[in-house]
Design a protein around this motif. Structure first.
Motif, PDB file in Angstrom:
ATOM      1  N   SER A   1      34.674  -4.482  -9.184  1.00 52.11           N
ATOM      2  CA  SER A   1      34.090  -4.975  -7.951  1.00 52.11           C
ATOM      3  C   SER A   1      32.782  -4.270  -7.625  1.00 52.11           C
ATOM      4  O   SER A   1      32.541  -3.153  -8.080  1.00 52.11           O
ATOM      5  CB  SER A   1      35.093  -4.746  -6.815  1.00 52.11           C
TER       6      SER A   1
ATOM      7  N   TYR B   1      32.106  -4.698  -4.218  1.00 51.66           N
ATOM      8  CA  TYR B   1      32.409  -4.812  -2.787  1.00 51.66           C
ATOM      9  C   TYR B   1      32.538  -3.401  -2.224  1.00 51.66           C
ATOM     10  O   TYR B   1      33.429  -2.635  -2.605  1.00 51.66           O
ATOM     11  CB  TYR B   1      33.702  -5.612  -2.628  1.00 51.66           C
TER      12      TYR B   1
ATOM     13  N   ASP C   1      35.907  -1.727  -1.233  1.00 56.53           N
ATOM     14  CA  ASP C   1      36.756  -1.352  -2.371  1.00 56.53           C
ATOM     15  C   ASP C   1      36.306  -0.021  -2.962  1.00 56.53           C
ATOM     16  O   ASP C   1      37.127   0.839  -3.294  1.00 56.53           O
ATOM     17  CB  ASP C   1      36.714  -2.427  -3.463  1.00 56.53           C
TER      18      ASP C   1
ATOM     19  N   GLN D   1      28.528  -9.267 -13.182  1.00 65.82           N
ATOM     20  CA  GLN D   1      29.448  -9.851 -12.193  1.00 65.82           C
ATOM     21  C   GLN D   1      29.941 -11.238 -12.598  1.00 65.82           C
ATOM     22  O   GLN D   1      30.985 -11.692 -12.138  1.00 65.82           O
ATOM     23  CB  GLN D   1      28.803  -9.900 -10.812  1.00 65.82           C
TER      24      GLN D   1
ATOM     25  N   MET E   1      33.607 -11.195 -14.417  1.00 67.31           N
ATOM     26  CA  MET E   1      34.708 -10.561 -13.690  1.00 67.31           C
ATOM     27  C   MET E   1      36.051 -11.032 -14.239  1.00 67.31           C
ATOM     28  O   MET E   1      36.290 -12.228 -14.398  1.00 67.31           O
ATOM     29  CB  MET E   1      34.644 -10.885 -12.198  1.00 67.31           C
TER      30      MET E   1
ATOM     31  N   MET F   1      39.959 -11.164 -13.523  1.00 68.20           N
ATOM     32  CA  MET F   1      40.918 -11.044 -12.438  1.00 68.20           C
ATOM     33  C   MET F   1      42.182 -10.339 -12.941  1.00 68.20           C
ATOM     34  O   MET F   1      42.493 -10.373 -14.123  1.00 68.20           O
ATOM     35  CB  MET F   1      41.274 -12.424 -11.874  1.00 68.20           C
TER      36      MET F   1
ATOM     37  N   LYS G   1      41.858 -12.293  -4.230  1.00 67.77           N
ATOM     38  CA  LYS G   1      40.977 -12.015  -3.104  1.00 67.77           C
ATOM     39  C   LYS G   1      39.941 -13.117  -3.031  1.00 67.77           C
ATOM     40  O   LYS G   1      39.590 -13.727  -4.033  1.00 67.77           O
ATOM     41  CB  LYS G   1      40.279 -10.668  -3.292  1.00 67.77           C
ATOM     42  N   ASP G   2      39.438 -13.355  -1.838  1.00 69.99           N
ATOM     43  CA  ASP G   2      38.409 -14.369  -1.671  1.00 69.99           C
ATOM     44  C   ASP G   2      37.063 -13.725  -1.990  1.00 69.99           C
ATOM     45  O   ASP G   2      36.383 -13.191  -1.110  1.00 69.99           O
ATOM     46  CB  ASP G   2      38.439 -14.935  -0.259  1.00 69.99           C
ATOM     47  N   THR G   3      36.697 -13.739  -3.262  1.00 69.02           N
ATOM     48  CA  THR G   3      35.472 -13.073  -3.694  1.00 69.02           C
ATOM     49  C   THR G   3      34.223 -13.733  -3.129  1.00 69.02           C
ATOM     50  O   THR G   3      33.205 -13.073  -2.988  1.00 69.02           O
ATOM     51  CB  THR G   3      35.385 -13.020  -5.231  1.00 69.02           C
ATOM     52  N   SER G   4      34.291 -15.023  -2.802  1.00 66.13           N
ATOM     53  CA  SER G   4      33.116 -15.689  -2.229  1.00 66.13           C
ATOM     54  C   SER G   4      32.831 -15.144  -0.825  1.00 66.13           C
ATOM     55  O   SER G   4      31.670 -14.946  -0.462  1.00 66.13           O
ATOM     56  CB  SER G   4      33.290 -17.204  -2.199  1.00 66.13           C
TER      57      SER G   4
ATOM     58  N   GLN H   1      33.704 -12.099   0.187  1.00 61.20           N
ATOM     59  CA  GLN H   1      33.225 -10.728  -0.037  1.00 61.20           C
ATOM     60  C   GLN H   1      31.761 -10.730  -0.453  1.00 61.20           C
ATOM     61  O   GLN H   1      30.971  -9.934   0.049  1.00 61.20           O
ATOM     62  CB  GLN H   1      34.068 -10.030  -1.106  1.00 61.20           C
ATOM     63  N   SER H   2      31.402 -11.637  -1.346  1.00 65.15           N
ATOM     64  CA  SER H   2      30.007 -11.724  -1.801  1.00 65.15           C
ATOM     65  C   SER H   2      29.085 -12.096  -0.653  1.00 65.15           C
ATOM     66  O   SER H   2      27.995 -11.532  -0.518  1.00 65.15           O
ATOM     67  CB  SER H   2      29.869 -12.768  -2.912  1.00 65.15           C
TER      68      SER H   2
END
Length: 154
Positions: A47, A49, A52, A84, A87, A89, A96-99, A101-102
């Motif tokens: 990540s 993020y 994290d 990135q 990635m 999973m 996780k809702d990576t969109s 987070q991004s």
């Protein structure tokens, strides 16, 4: 603070990290010897993020903390860097809702780029940064900065 900065640099380069290492240089009151120690944590899913990375860094700090020690230097190292777009999973980790987070990190980066890194911070970094970087042994920047170029008068 270092974890937030590391996350920002990862996102700027389009990378994600799978491993966080925190290192410290400490000195104890009873002697003048210095000790270097480090602790590492693997992220379940690589990540960039910042929350994290901050959580992983705090786990490392819990392992490293020693009462009565004077902390002279601290840093963070991010390993297992990948693009990135690559990635991977985790099989057993809930998605996780990576969109989201991004998007949140993109907004965070826009604000800190426009108004400075001190204007918007994570609560985990604290609000009172009474420590400052020591610059007494810093080399001049006249090869990369016009305003530090020496002036010659005749």
């Amino acid at each position: 603070t270092h974890a937030t900065s590391a996350g920002r640099k990862l996102r700027k380069q389009g990378l994600i990290a799978g491993h966080v290492t925190v290192f410290v240089m400490i000195r104890f009151y009873q002697d003048e010897q210095r000790y270097f120690e480090s602790a590492s944590v693997s992220l379940p899913v690589a990540s960039s993020y910042s929350p994290d990375i901050i959580t992983a860094a705090k786990e490392c700090v819990k392992k490293l903390y020693k009462p009565g020690a004077i902390y002279k230097k601290v840093g963070i190292i991010l390993n297992d860097l990948v693009d990135q777009e690559c990635m991977q999973m985790h099989l057993y980790e809930s998605g996780k809702d990576t969109s989201k987070q991004s998007g949140a990190m993109a907004a965070f980066d826009r604000v800190t780029t426009k108004w400075g890194t001190e204007k918007l911070t994570f609560a985990a970094t604290g609000v009172d940064h009474h420590w400052q970087v020591k610059k007494e042994k810093k080399s001049p920047n006249f090869t990369t900065s016009w305003h530090e170029l020496p002036k010659v008068e005749s």
